[in-house]
Scaffold this motif. Structure first.
Motif, PDB file in Angstrom:
ATOM      1  N   ARG A 159      -2.613  -5.974   4.427  1.00  0.00           N
ATOM      2  CA  ARG A 159      -1.819  -6.201   3.211  1.00  0.00           C
ATOM      3  C   ARG A 159      -1.114  -7.558   3.246  1.00  0.00           C
ATOM      4  O   ARG A 159      -1.117  -8.278   2.228  1.00  0.00           O
ATOM      5  CB  ARG A 159      -0.824  -5.049   3.039  1.00  0.00           C
ATOM      6  N   LEU A 162      -3.552 -10.218   2.128  1.00  0.00           N
ATOM      7  CA  LEU A 162      -3.807 -10.201   0.688  1.00  0.00           C
ATOM      8  C   LEU A 162      -2.615 -10.780  -0.079  1.00  0.00           C
ATOM      9  O   LEU A 162      -2.792 -11.498  -1.068  1.00  0.00           O
ATOM     10  CB  LEU A 162      -4.101  -8.773   0.235  1.00  0.00           C
ATOM     11  N   ASP A 163      -1.400 -10.480   0.392  1.00  0.00           N
ATOM     12  CA  ASP A 163      -0.205 -11.018  -0.260  1.00  0.00           C
ATOM     13  C   ASP A 163      -0.077 -12.526  -0.049  1.00  0.00           C
ATOM     14  O   ASP A 163       0.572 -13.214  -0.853  1.00  0.00           O
ATOM     15  CB  ASP A 163       1.047 -10.327   0.269  1.00  0.00           C
ATOM     16  N   ARG A 178      -6.285 -12.264  -6.665  1.00  0.00           N
ATOM     17  CA  ARG A 178      -6.814 -11.070  -6.015  1.00  0.00           C
ATOM     18  C   ARG A 178      -8.332 -11.019  -6.076  1.00  0.00           C
ATOM     19  O   ARG A 178      -8.915 -11.219  -7.145  1.00  0.00           O
ATOM     20  CB  ARG A 178      -6.256  -9.803  -6.677  1.00  0.00           C
ATOM     21  N   TYR A 193      -3.757   2.276   4.781  1.00  0.00           N
ATOM     22  CA  TYR A 193      -3.917   0.882   4.370  1.00  0.00           C
ATOM     23  C   TYR A 193      -4.938   0.746   3.243  1.00  0.00           C
ATOM     24  O   TYR A 193      -4.864  -0.201   2.452  1.00  0.00           O
ATOM     25  CB  TYR A 193      -4.293   0.032   5.581  1.00  0.00           C
ATOM     26  N   LEU A 196      -2.760   1.113   0.320  1.00  0.00           N
ATOM     27  CA  LEU A 196      -1.990  -0.105   0.068  1.00  0.00           C
ATOM     28  C   LEU A 196      -2.843  -1.177  -0.616  1.00  0.00           C
ATOM     29  O   LEU A 196      -2.353  -1.921  -1.462  1.00  0.00           O
ATOM     30  CB  LEU A 196      -1.426  -0.646   1.382  1.00  0.00           C
ATOM     31  N   VAL A 197      -4.117  -1.238  -0.248  1.00  0.00           N
ATOM     32  CA  VAL A 197      -5.014  -2.213  -0.875  1.00  0.00           C
ATOM     33  C   VAL A 197      -5.294  -1.815  -2.318  1.00  0.00           C
ATOM     34  O   VAL A 197      -5.297  -2.660  -3.227  1.00  0.00           O
ATOM     35  CB  VAL A 197      -6.325  -2.324  -0.074  1.00  0.00           C
ATOM     36  N   GLU A 199      -3.379  -0.303  -4.287  1.00  0.00           N
ATOM     37  CA  GLU A 199      -2.198  -0.582  -5.107  1.00  0.00           C
ATOM     38  C   GLU A 199      -2.248  -1.971  -5.733  1.00  0.00           C
ATOM     39  O   GLU A 199      -1.611  -2.220  -6.762  1.00  0.00           O
ATOM     40  CB  GLU A 199      -0.930  -0.444  -4.259  1.00  0.00           C
ATOM     41  N   LEU A 200      -2.995  -2.869  -5.100  1.00  0.00           N
ATOM     42  CA  LEU A 200      -3.166  -4.228  -5.628  1.00  0.00           C
ATOM     43  C   LEU A 200      -4.355  -4.322  -6.570  1.00  0.00           C
ATOM     44  O   LEU A 200      -4.742  -5.422  -6.974  1.00  0.00           O
ATOM     45  CB  LEU A 200      -3.355  -5.221  -4.469  1.00  0.00           C
TER      46      LEU A 200
END
Length: 268
Positions: A159, A162-163, A178, A193, A196-197, A199-200
């Motif tokens: 994460r 990616l951020d 993204r 995770y 979490l990915v 979520e983007l």
């Protein structure tokens, strides 16, 4: 031209990013080393891996300590990050960036002098080491890189990587930040995770532990390994000699920018 020599075209990109320092009129002291020569001294160390104190004076790049201070000063001012972003913008304008997918991986190196962002390496008998975490787009152009200790689990940096991808401009409309899909090996296999990915609004394609090899991801994920080979062609990045983490991170960001610059020039 030697690889550490800065062309006029590259210098035209870098010079506007450098912080300007006004010379004092009263008691000005010794004249400041030309920024372009200092940059070439930095690149000489990055390419050859030579110690700062062994930087050849006859090349005219100033002392190793002068170049070291300039590297730290410019990193603190965000020069290397902005250079990377400028080059990504130009690559996107040239239709050379493919955000349909991204690939992540990590690589461990020894940290002979220790320091922040080091830890006992699980693959090097517990010796101090650091880890480079890298994300590339579909063709292997580096988008972001993170430095951690060698004992940090790869999946914890998925994460953050990616951020860390900057907003890439270069075309009309909204910047692109993204990828559509992110590819990773079994070291990133964790449902938490994956969530979490997602979520983007990115689809994770991560190999499952315990399954047979041959998932097919390697046919697309190999580009990140290729980019690691390009990064470690810079000899200063094969072993971490810097105690200060920010100095090693500066070298990493500069190397990523140079890889982008090579790709950009190859399009002509």
């Amino acid at each position: 031209m030697k690889p550490w020599e800065v062309s006029d075209e590259l210098w035209a990109l870098i010079e506007p990013l450098l912080p300007q320092r006004q010379r004092r009129f009263r008691h000005p002291g010794r004249k400041r080393l030309d920024d372009r020569l200092a940059l070439q001294g930095i690149l000489f160390v990055l390419h050859t891996g030579i110690a700062w104190e062994h930087l050849p004076q006859e090349l005219g790049y100033g002392s190793g300590m002068t170049c070291w201070r300039r590297l730290a000063e410019w990193n603190k001012a965000g020069v290397w990050q902005r250079l990377h972003e400028v080059l990504l913008d130009r690559l996107r304008a040239a239709d050379a960036l493919d955000f349909s997918r991204a690939a992540v991986d990590s690589s461990q190196i020894r940290a002979l002098k220790g320091g922040p962002q080091t830890g006992p390496s699980p693959v090097d008998r517990g010796r101090p080491g650091s880890k480079h975490h890298l994300i590339t787009e579909a063709t292997g152009i580096p988008l972001a890189i993170i430095l951690t200790g060698a004992n940090r689990n790869d999946v914890t940096q998925l994460r953050p990587l990616l951020d860390a991808i900057p907003k890439v401009r270069g075309k009309r409309g909204r910047p692109r930040q993204r990828p559509d899909v992110v590819l990773a090996d079994r070291g990133y296999d964790h449902d938490k995770y994956r969530r979490l990915v997602r979520e983007l609004q990115i689809r994770p394609l991560i190999a499952r532990r315990g399954t047979e090899h041959g998932s097919g991801l390697g046919k697309q994920r190999w580009v990140v390994e290729q980019t690691f080979a390009l990064l470690h062609a810079f000899r200063r990045l094969r072993i971490r000699w810097e105690v200060r983490a920010d100095i090693h991170e500066a070298f990493l960001k500069l190397a990523c920018a140079l890889i982008c610059w090579r790709r950009l020039t190859s399009l002509r």
